[in-house]
Design a protein around this motif. Structure first.
Motif, PDB file in Angstrom:
ATOM      1  N   ARG A   7      40.106  37.223  39.789  1.00  0.00           N
ATOM      2  CA  ARG A   7      39.758  38.147  38.704  1.00  0.00           C
ATOM      3  C   ARG A   7      38.710  37.551  37.777  1.00  0.00           C
ATOM      4  NH1 ARG A   7      45.993  39.930  37.314  1.00  0.00           N
ATOM      5  NH2 ARG A   7      46.062  41.808  38.617  1.00  0.00           N
ATOM      6  N   ARG A   8      38.872  36.303  37.475  1.00  0.00           N
ATOM      7  CA  ARG A   8      37.959  35.663  36.518  1.00  0.00           C
ATOM      8  C   ARG A   8      36.625  35.282  37.154  1.00  0.00           C
ATOM      9  NH1 ARG A   8      42.867  35.792  34.973  1.00  0.00           N
ATOM     10  NH2 ARG A   8      43.431  35.753  32.757  1.00  0.00           N
ATOM     11  N   LEU A   9      36.633  35.012  38.448  1.00  0.00           N
ATOM     12  CA  LEU A   9      35.355  34.826  39.132  1.00  0.00           C
ATOM     13  C   LEU A   9      34.574  36.136  39.148  1.00  0.00           C
ATOM     14  CD1 LEU A   9      36.343  32.600  42.204  1.00  0.00           C
ATOM     15  CD2 LEU A   9      35.036  31.901  40.186  1.00  0.00           C
ATOM     16  N   ALA A  10      35.275  37.231  39.397  1.00  0.00           N
ATOM     17  CA  ALA A  10      34.607  38.537  39.393  1.00  0.00           C
ATOM     18  C   ALA A  10      34.021  38.843  38.024  1.00  0.00           C
ATOM     19  CB  ALA A  10      35.596  39.631  39.803  1.00  0.00           C
ATOM     20  N   ALA A  11      34.722  38.463  36.972  1.00  0.00           N
ATOM     21  CA  ALA A  11      34.209  38.678  35.615  1.00  0.00           C
ATOM     22  C   ALA A  11      32.944  37.874  35.360  1.00  0.00           C
ATOM     23  CB  ALA A  11      35.278  38.317  34.590  1.00  0.00           C
ATOM     24  N   VAL A  19      41.122  20.342  39.527  1.00  0.00           N
ATOM     25  CA  VAL A  19      41.022  21.580  38.740  1.00  0.00           C
ATOM     26  C   VAL A  19      42.439  22.068  38.480  1.00  0.00           C
ATOM     27  CG1 VAL A  19      40.189  23.955  38.652  1.00  0.00           C
ATOM     28  CG2 VAL A  19      38.781  22.187  39.735  1.00  0.00           C
ATOM     29  N   HIS A  20      42.878  21.994  37.235  1.00  0.00           N
ATOM     30  CA  HIS A  20      44.241  22.400  36.913  1.00  0.00           C
ATOM     31  C   HIS A  20      44.402  23.916  36.999  1.00  0.00           C
ATOM     32  CE1 HIS A  20      45.216  18.400  35.687  1.00  0.00           C
ATOM     33  NE2 HIS A  20      44.281  18.382  34.759  1.00  0.00           N
ATOM     34  N   GLY A  46      44.492  27.611  30.225  1.00  0.00           N
ATOM     35  CA  GLY A  46      44.097  28.997  30.451  1.00  0.00           C
ATOM     36  C   GLY A  46      43.391  29.171  31.787  1.00  0.00           C
ATOM     37  N   TRP A  47      43.561  30.341  32.403  1.00  0.00           N
ATOM     38  CA  TRP A  47      42.919  30.621  33.691  1.00  0.00           C
ATOM     39  C   TRP A  47      41.398  30.669  33.574  1.00  0.00           C
ATOM     40  CZ3 TRP A  47      45.144  29.670  37.979  1.00  0.00           C
ATOM     41  CH2 TRP A  47      46.498  29.915  38.184  1.00  0.00           C
ATOM     42  N   ASP A  48      40.873  30.992  32.397  1.00  0.00           N
ATOM     43  CA  ASP A  48      39.417  30.998  32.242  1.00  0.00           C
ATOM     44  C   ASP A  48      38.842  29.611  32.504  1.00  0.00           C
ATOM     45  OD1 ASP A  48      39.169  33.685  31.667  1.00  0.00           O
ATOM     46  OD2 ASP A  48      39.417  33.406  29.508  1.00  0.00           O
ATOM     47  N   ALA A  49      39.529  28.582  32.021  1.00  0.00           N
ATOM     48  CA  ALA A  49      39.064  27.213  32.266  1.00  0.00           C
ATOM     49  C   ALA A  49      39.175  26.868  33.747  1.00  0.00           C
ATOM     50  CB  ALA A  49      39.887  26.233  31.431  1.00  0.00           C
ATOM     51  N   THR A  50      40.237  27.346  34.400  1.00  0.00           N
ATOM     52  CA  THR A  50      40.386  27.105  35.832  1.00  0.00           C
ATOM     53  C   THR A  50      39.246  27.736  36.619  1.00  0.00           C
ATOM     54  OG1 THR A  50      42.799  27.127  35.566  1.00  0.00           O
ATOM     55  CG2 THR A  50      41.940  27.370  37.804  1.00  0.00           C
TER      56      THR A  50
END
Length: 453
Positions: free
Chosen positions: A62-66, A223-224, A420-424
């Motif tokens: 999801r965050r890669l798509a963003a 990568v956490h 946070g998943w954004d950092a991941t």
């Protein structure tokens, strides 16, 4: 490399300079084929083979798509009713590959279907213009076997995430659990050797990859994993307990995860019996909640944990809850006094971080990635070994100290905020860029050597 130094490591991992990819000023992938063969990101975590990996795949996609990366997630179809593709959200599509019978195949049966899976994925790519995918990301060794062939066929980098490793699991087997077969050990080694980059959840896992699988340290990036801090956040305990049906005066110990020997929910049940033996007054208030479903070797005896609770005389204290959605899971975390993670092996410990994000302290085994996920003595406590008597003593001391629990609760929220998943996703994208740059540099070197023999 994307190295997040949240815990010490004696292994030095080089951070190479990222080279620009020809024709791509940002050096980032346009489209990524993500392989999650044995479990679908659409499945409910907590039962069968669905767990933290499903959450990981979904949240990072999801965050890669963003960030403008188009993600196709390939998984094996487990029902004839499933459509060929499902748009999870803009930029993320789950693609179902037909391989073998839809039902009746366990994860252990899937090596025999990898040729069919690979064929389906290659056919899907062949229907696209040439060079459609820039990179392959595989999750777990079965996907790595398929990703190895796909990446070679498409001449793109392979980035692999192990999630669990056979050699590590076999070194820390629970009583009565079944060792991972030699075929998996060999398959994992092949994937490690073939991958352009390997993502490790923690520095400890990175060292295991180097020490046990002879991985090149320069190709391993830490990568956490993350946590959805919007969903898993502090809340009012009384209201959470009302929503999940727990009385206000209960002392709640919560286990979340798949019910199998590896996750060791039996340790918690045995500890609960020892706790009420040590402190008989606890029988009036103690409630042990097991949230999850049978999985792995636990499927052979799906009611073994209930039978154990009866045998130990604590069946009235143990409540079994089937896997729940994220919103209700967050309420369960908020409702608990302590989240207990007694696993024999954890590559990270996503449950521990989710609980802390909700303000719930964690008592966890000192194994795998849990020393990263839990700040020992600050947001919870790490326990050595799996002796139920030791766990009982530890849990009695923790629940008997409300002041310490309150301090840990505040610290837990702060500790979890680092994940946070954004950092991941940002760190994962950095590794993708590095893999692409490395592949481009190798190609330029090969051309130069050919031109100037």
């Amino acid at each position: 490399m994307a190295i997040l130094p949240l815990e010490p490591s004696s292994r030095r991992v080089r951070r190479p300079r990222v080279l620009p990819r020809p024709g791509r000023p940002d050096a980032g992938p346009r489209r990524v084929a993500v392989l999650s063969i044995h479990t679908s990101p659409l499945d409910q975590p907590g039962t069968g083979d669905a767990g933290g990996m499903n959450v990981y795949v979904t949240e990072v996609a999801r965050r890669l798509a963003a960030r403008g990366v188009e993600v196709d997630i390939f998984t094996r179809a487990t029902s004839g009713d499933l459509p060929p593709s499902v748009a999870m959200e803009p930029g993320v599509t789950v693609r179902h590959v037909t391989a073998g019978p839809f039902q009746g195949l366990s994860k252990e049966d899937l090596p025999g279907q990898l040729c069919a899976v690979t064929s389906g994925i290659l056919r899907a790519e062949a229907a696209r213009p040439e060079g459609w995918y820039d990179l392959v990301q595989s999750h777990y060794w079965l996907s790595g076997q398929v990703g190895w062939l796909a990446a070679e066929r498409w001449n793109v980098p392979l980035v692999h995430t192990m999630h669990t490793m056979a050699k590590v699991k076999n070194l820390t087997l629970a009583d009565g659990d079944v060792p991972e077969p030699e075929g998996r050990v060999i398959g994992e080694q092949q994937v490690v050797d073939a991958a352009d980059r390997i993502l490790a959840n923690t520095a400890a896992e990175a060292e295991q990859l180097v020490d046990l699988y002879d991985a090149d340290p320069e190709h391993v990036a830490v990568v956490h994993p993350g946590v959805d801090l919007d969903v898993f956040s502090p809340g009012d305990r009384a209201r959470a307990r009302a929503r999940v049906g727990v009385a206000a005066d209960r002392t709640v110990l919560l286990f979340v995860g798949r019910i199998q020997p590896l996750k060791a929910p039996d340790v918690l049940v045995r500890a609960a019996a020892a706790m009420v033996a040590r402190m008989p007054s606890l029988r009036d208030t103690l409630e042990v909640v097991i949230c999850g479903g049978p999985s792995g070797s636990g499927l052979a005896h799906p009611h073994a944990l209930e039978d154990l609770a009866v045998e130990l005389g604590v069946h009235d204290l143990v409540r079994f809850v089937p896997p729940v959605g994220r919103a209700m899971l967050a309420d369960w975390y908020r409702a608990a006094d302590v989240c207990v993670v007694p696993s024999y092996s954890e590559s990270f410990g996503l449950v521990a971080v989710e609980a802390q994000a909700c303000g719930t302290p964690v008592v966890a085994a000192r194994v795998g990635g849990l020393p990263t996920a839990v700040a020992d003595g600050v947001s919870g406590l790490l326990v050595d070994g799996h002796d139920p008597a030791v766990w009982a003593e530890t849990l009695c001391s923790v629940v008997g100290d409300p002041g310490r629990l309150a301090r840990w609760s505040r610290a837990a929220v702060l500790h979890a905020s680092r994940f946070g998943w954004d950092a991941t996703a940002a760190a994962t994208l950095e590794v993708y860029r590095d893999a692409l740059a490395g592949r481009s540099a190798a190609g330029r070197l090969a051309v130069a050597q050919t031109s100037h023999p």
